[in-house]
Design a protein around this motif. Structure first.
Motif, PDB file in Angstrom:
ATOM      1  N   ALA A  58     -29.675  -6.157 -11.972  1.00  0.00           N
ATOM      2  CA  ALA A  58     -29.129  -5.515 -10.774  1.00  0.00           C
ATOM      3  C   ALA A  58     -27.611  -5.624 -10.708  1.00  0.00           C
ATOM      4  CB  ALA A  58     -29.752  -6.145  -9.530  1.00  0.00           C
ATOM      5  N   SER A  59     -27.052  -6.650 -11.332  1.00  0.00           N
ATOM      6  CA  SER A  59     -25.610  -6.900 -11.250  1.00  0.00           C
ATOM      7  C   SER A  59     -24.774  -5.795 -11.879  1.00  0.00           C
ATOM      8  CB  SER A  59     -25.266  -8.234 -11.900  1.00  0.00           C
ATOM      9  OG  SER A  59     -25.481  -8.189 -13.302  1.00  0.00           O
ATOM     10  N   THR A  60     -25.382  -4.982 -12.728  1.00  0.00           N
ATOM     11  CA  THR A  60     -24.650  -3.882 -13.368  1.00  0.00           C
ATOM     12  C   THR A  60     -25.108  -2.518 -12.856  1.00  0.00           C
ATOM     13  OG1 THR A  60     -26.231  -3.833 -15.204  1.00  0.00           O
ATOM     14  CG2 THR A  60     -24.292  -5.238 -15.455  1.00  0.00           C
ATOM     15  N   CYS A  61     -25.838  -2.511 -11.740  1.00  0.00           N
ATOM     16  CA  CYS A  61     -26.398  -1.259 -11.200  1.00  0.00           C
ATOM     17  C   CYS A  61     -25.296  -0.259 -10.833  1.00  0.00           C
ATOM     18  CB  CYS A  61     -27.250  -1.577  -9.973  1.00  0.00           C
ATOM     19  SG  CYS A  61     -27.960  -0.111  -9.179  1.00  0.00           S
ATOM     20  N   ARG A  62     -25.525   1.010 -11.208  1.00  0.00           N
ATOM     21  CA  ARG A  62     -24.606   2.101 -10.864  1.00  0.00           C
ATOM     22  C   ARG A  62     -25.374   3.280 -10.273  1.00  0.00           C
ATOM     23  NH1 ARG A  62     -19.621  -0.195 -10.797  1.00  0.00           N
ATOM     24  NH2 ARG A  62     -19.412  -1.617 -12.579  1.00  0.00           N
ATOM     25  N   LEU A  63     -26.458   2.993  -9.586  1.00  0.00           N
ATOM     26  CA  LEU A  63     -27.339   4.057  -9.110  1.00  0.00           C
ATOM     27  C   LEU A  63     -26.818   4.785  -7.875  1.00  0.00           C
ATOM     28  CD1 LEU A  63     -30.850   2.392  -9.569  1.00  0.00           C
ATOM     29  CD2 LEU A  63     -29.786   4.165 -10.980  1.00  0.00           C
ATOM     30  N   GLU A 109     -29.856  -6.183   6.332  1.00  0.00           N
ATOM     31  CA  GLU A 109     -29.618  -4.799   5.911  1.00  0.00           C
ATOM     32  C   GLU A 109     -28.764  -4.686   4.658  1.00  0.00           C
ATOM     33  OE1 GLU A 109     -26.269  -2.894   8.471  1.00  0.00           O
ATOM     34  OE2 GLU A 109     -27.485  -4.043   9.881  1.00  0.00           O
ATOM     35  N   ALA A 110     -27.567  -5.316   4.673  1.00  0.00           N
ATOM     36  CA  ALA A 110     -26.633  -5.158   3.551  1.00  0.00           C
ATOM     37  C   ALA A 110     -25.578  -6.253   3.624  1.00  0.00           C
ATOM     38  CB  ALA A 110     -25.969  -3.781   3.601  1.00  0.00           C
ATOM     39  N   MET A 140     -32.552 -12.244   1.650  1.00  0.00           N
ATOM     40  CA  MET A 140     -32.139 -11.092   0.861  1.00  0.00           C
ATOM     41  C   MET A 140     -31.799  -9.943   1.809  1.00  0.00           C
ATOM     42  SD  MET A 140     -35.981 -10.081  -0.515  1.00  0.00           S
ATOM     43  CE  MET A 140     -35.673  -8.384  -1.034  1.00  0.00           C
ATOM     44  N   ASN A 141     -31.314  -8.850   1.246  1.00  0.00           N
ATOM     45  CA  ASN A 141     -31.004  -7.643   2.018  1.00  0.00           C
ATOM     46  C   ASN A 141     -31.731  -6.446   1.423  1.00  0.00           C
ATOM     47  OD1 ASN A 141     -29.010  -8.504   4.057  1.00  0.00           O
ATOM     48  ND2 ASN A 141     -27.715  -8.986   2.300  1.00  0.00           N
ATOM     49  N   THR A 142     -31.868  -5.406   2.224  1.00  0.00           N
ATOM     50  CA  THR A 142     -32.492  -4.180   1.716  1.00  0.00           C
ATOM     51  C   THR A 142     -31.570  -3.479   0.731  1.00  0.00           C
ATOM     52  OG1 THR A 142     -31.638  -2.910   3.603  1.00  0.00           O
ATOM     53  CG2 THR A 142     -33.845  -3.836   3.817  1.00  0.00           C
ATOM     54  N   VAL A 143     -30.249  -3.605   0.942  1.00  0.00           N
ATOM     55  CA  VAL A 143     -29.246  -3.000   0.067  1.00  0.00           C
ATOM     56  C   VAL A 143     -28.383  -4.117  -0.502  1.00  0.00           C
ATOM     57  CG1 VAL A 143     -27.204  -1.512  -0.003  1.00  0.00           C
ATOM     58  CG2 VAL A 143     -29.238  -0.786   1.255  1.00  0.00           C
ATOM     59  N   LYS A 144     -28.091  -4.062  -1.775  1.00  0.00           N
ATOM     60  CA  LYS A 144     -27.444  -5.170  -2.473  1.00  0.00           C
ATOM     61  C   LYS A 144     -25.931  -5.085  -2.555  1.00  0.00           C
ATOM     62  CE  LYS A 144     -31.640  -6.458  -3.263  1.00  0.00           C
ATOM     63  NZ  LYS A 144     -32.258  -7.385  -2.273  1.00  0.00           N
ATOM     64  N   CYS A 145     -25.345  -3.959  -2.193  1.00  0.00           N
ATOM     65  CA  CYS A 145     -23.892  -3.804  -2.242  1.00  0.00           C
ATOM     66  C   CYS A 145     -23.352  -3.499  -0.850  1.00  0.00           C
ATOM     67  CB  CYS A 145     -23.488  -2.690  -3.205  1.00  0.00           C
ATOM     68  SG  CYS A 145     -23.980  -2.975  -4.917  1.00  0.00           S
ATOM     69  N   ARG A 146     -22.134  -3.934  -0.587  1.00  0.00           N
ATOM     70  CA  ARG A 146     -21.544  -3.757   0.741  1.00  0.00           C
ATOM     71  C   ARG A 146     -21.145  -2.298   0.993  1.00  0.00           C
ATOM     72  NH1 ARG A 146     -15.532  -5.363   2.865  1.00  0.00           N
ATOM     73  NH2 ARG A 146     -15.910  -5.008   5.087  1.00  0.00           N
ATOM     74  N   PRO A 190     -29.137   6.995   3.579  1.00  0.00           N
ATOM     75  CA  PRO A 190     -30.491   7.128   3.025  1.00  0.00           C
ATOM     76  C   PRO A 190     -30.537   7.119   1.502  1.00  0.00           C
ATOM     77  CG  PRO A 190     -30.244   8.604   4.889  1.00  0.00           C
ATOM     78  CD  PRO A 190     -28.883   8.015   4.633  1.00  0.00           C
ATOM     79  N   ASP A 191     -29.566   7.788   0.838  1.00  0.00           N
ATOM     80  CA  ASP A 191     -29.597   7.811  -0.625  1.00  0.00           C
ATOM     81  C   ASP A 191     -29.266   6.445  -1.214  1.00  0.00           C
ATOM     82  OD1 ASP A 191     -26.872   8.322   0.358  1.00  0.00           O
ATOM     83  OD2 ASP A 191     -26.330   8.548  -1.751  1.00  0.00           O
ATOM     84  N   GLU A 192     -28.450   5.646  -0.506  1.00  0.00           N
ATOM     85  CA  GLU A 192     -28.133   4.296  -0.964  1.00  0.00           C
ATOM     86  C   GLU A 192     -29.350   3.378  -0.832  1.00  0.00           C
ATOM     87  OE1 GLU A 192     -23.479   4.796   0.486  1.00  0.00           O
ATOM     88  OE2 GLU A 192     -24.907   3.645   1.681  1.00  0.00           O
ATOM     89  N   VAL A 193     -30.055   3.525   0.291  1.00  0.00           N
ATOM     90  CA  VAL A 193     -31.279   2.746   0.492  1.00  0.00           C
ATOM     91  C   VAL A 193     -32.314   3.106  -0.568  1.00  0.00           C
ATOM     92  CG1 VAL A 193     -33.226   2.345   2.038  1.00  0.00           C
ATOM     93  CG2 VAL A 193     -30.905   2.462   2.967  1.00  0.00           C
ATOM     94  N   GLN A 194     -32.443   4.398  -0.839  1.00  0.00           N
ATOM     95  CA  GLN A 194     -33.420   4.846  -1.828  1.00  0.00           C
ATOM     96  C   GLN A 194     -33.083   4.321  -3.217  1.00  0.00           C
ATOM     97  OE1 GLN A 194     -33.847   9.097  -2.070  1.00  0.00           O
ATOM     98  NE2 GLN A 194     -35.516   8.997  -3.550  1.00  0.00           N
ATOM     99  N   ALA A 195     -31.802   4.362  -3.578  1.00  0.00           N
ATOM    100  CA  ALA A 195     -31.393   3.875  -4.897  1.00  0.00           C
ATOM    101  C   ALA A 195     -31.655   2.378  -5.026  1.00  0.00           C
ATOM    102  CB  ALA A 195     -29.912   4.171  -5.126  1.00  0.00           C
ATOM    103  N   CYS A 196     -31.348   1.613  -3.985  1.00  0.00           N
ATOM    104  CA  CYS A 196     -31.507   0.161  -4.046  1.00  0.00           C
ATOM    105  C   CYS A 196     -32.962  -0.266  -3.904  1.00  0.00           C
ATOM    106  CB  CYS A 196     -30.672  -0.490  -2.948  1.00  0.00           C
ATOM    107  SG  CYS A 196     -29.942  -2.056  -3.444  1.00  0.00           S
ATOM    108  N   ASN A 197     -33.810   0.638  -3.486  1.00  0.00           N
ATOM    109  CA  ASN A 197     -35.218   0.309  -3.351  1.00  0.00           C
ATOM    110  C   ASN A 197     -35.836  -0.115  -4.690  1.00  0.00           C
ATOM    111  OD1 ASN A 197     -37.409   0.145  -1.427  1.00  0.00           O
ATOM    112  ND2 ASN A 197     -38.372   1.832  -2.535  1.00  0.00           N
TER     113      ASN A 197
END
Length: 223
Positions: free
Chosen positions: A50-55, A81-82, A119-125, A134-141
């Motif tokens: 996850a540390s290199t995620c670019r989604l 949340e984040a 933890m949070n639902t989204v991993k980046c601030r 919504p697209d950020e939540v979907q990507a981090c899901n």
């Protein structure tokens, strides 16, 4: 899931413990064993990926991914949340003022961070701490679902409106979501205020304490 010797203790405080500075520096119990269980390797590997995620676009401005912290074998998981500013800088959820209040809330329940997982639902601030899109939540899901599946807790506590609406897939306001139990893939779910909201609205701390008492009561019945 393996059990530790000191998961839950009788609450030794009331609502004042949430606001009392004396409760902030509670001691971590020395008899809780070091976390070295089978799930930790899986979570560690997932955190590295996850540390290199670019989604999503949040990856462009973050300092680091904020994956999660606590006992990976915990029966109780708290989900926000984040990450905020301090979390983004330190790489750990709930380390700012809201995190300090969460520590006092846990202490009032007779718990410490070494007994639960956060933890949070989204991993980046999100920029300026706005709500995740919504697209950020979907990507981090992708990471969220794998993380929760590895944890397999007995109970979940959702902190705040965004986390509650995201996990429960609801558009109801927080006031309507509080005070009743939900089910997430067979796991009992409870909803309460986010500590950051309580810092802005201290008048709601009594309701928060009622939520925590109900959460603890429900949790004790599972153990």
């Amino acid at each position: 899931m393996q059990q530790t010797d000191s998961k839950v203790h009788s609450p030794a405080a009331d609502a004042s413990a949430i606001t009392s500075p004396a409760k902030q520096n509670f001691e971590v119990k020395a008899d809780v064993p070091a976390v070295a269980k089978s799930v930790s390797g899986g979570l560690s590997d997932l955190a590295v990926k996850a540390s290199t995620c670019r989604l999503c676009s949040l990856s462009q401005e973050r300092n680091q991914v904020v994956f999660g912290v606590g006992n990976p074998d915990a029966d109780l998981v708290f989900i926000g949340e984040a990450p905020g500013r301090e979390e983004d800088l330190q790489g750990e959820p709930f380390v700012g003022r809201a995190g300090q209040l969460l520590d006092r809330m846990l202490a009032a329940m007779g718990m410490g961070r070494n007994e639960i997982y956060i933890m949070n639902t989204v991993k980046c601030r999100p920029p300026n701490n706005r709500d995740p899109k919504p697209d950020e939540v979907q990507a981090c899901n992708l990471w969220f679902e794998q993380q929760l599946d590895m944890l397999r807790p007995k109970m979940i506590c959702l902190l705040g409106r965004v986390a509650a609406q995201t996990v429960l897939k609801s558009d109801e306001p927080l006031g309507a979501l509080r005070g009743r139990w939900y089910d997430y893939q067979g796991i009992p779910v409870w909803v309460t205020y986010h500590p950051a909201y309580l810092l802005r609205s201290p008048g709601q701390k009594q309701k928060s304490w009622q939520d925590l008492q109900a959460l603890l009561s429900g949790f004790q019945k599972l153990n």
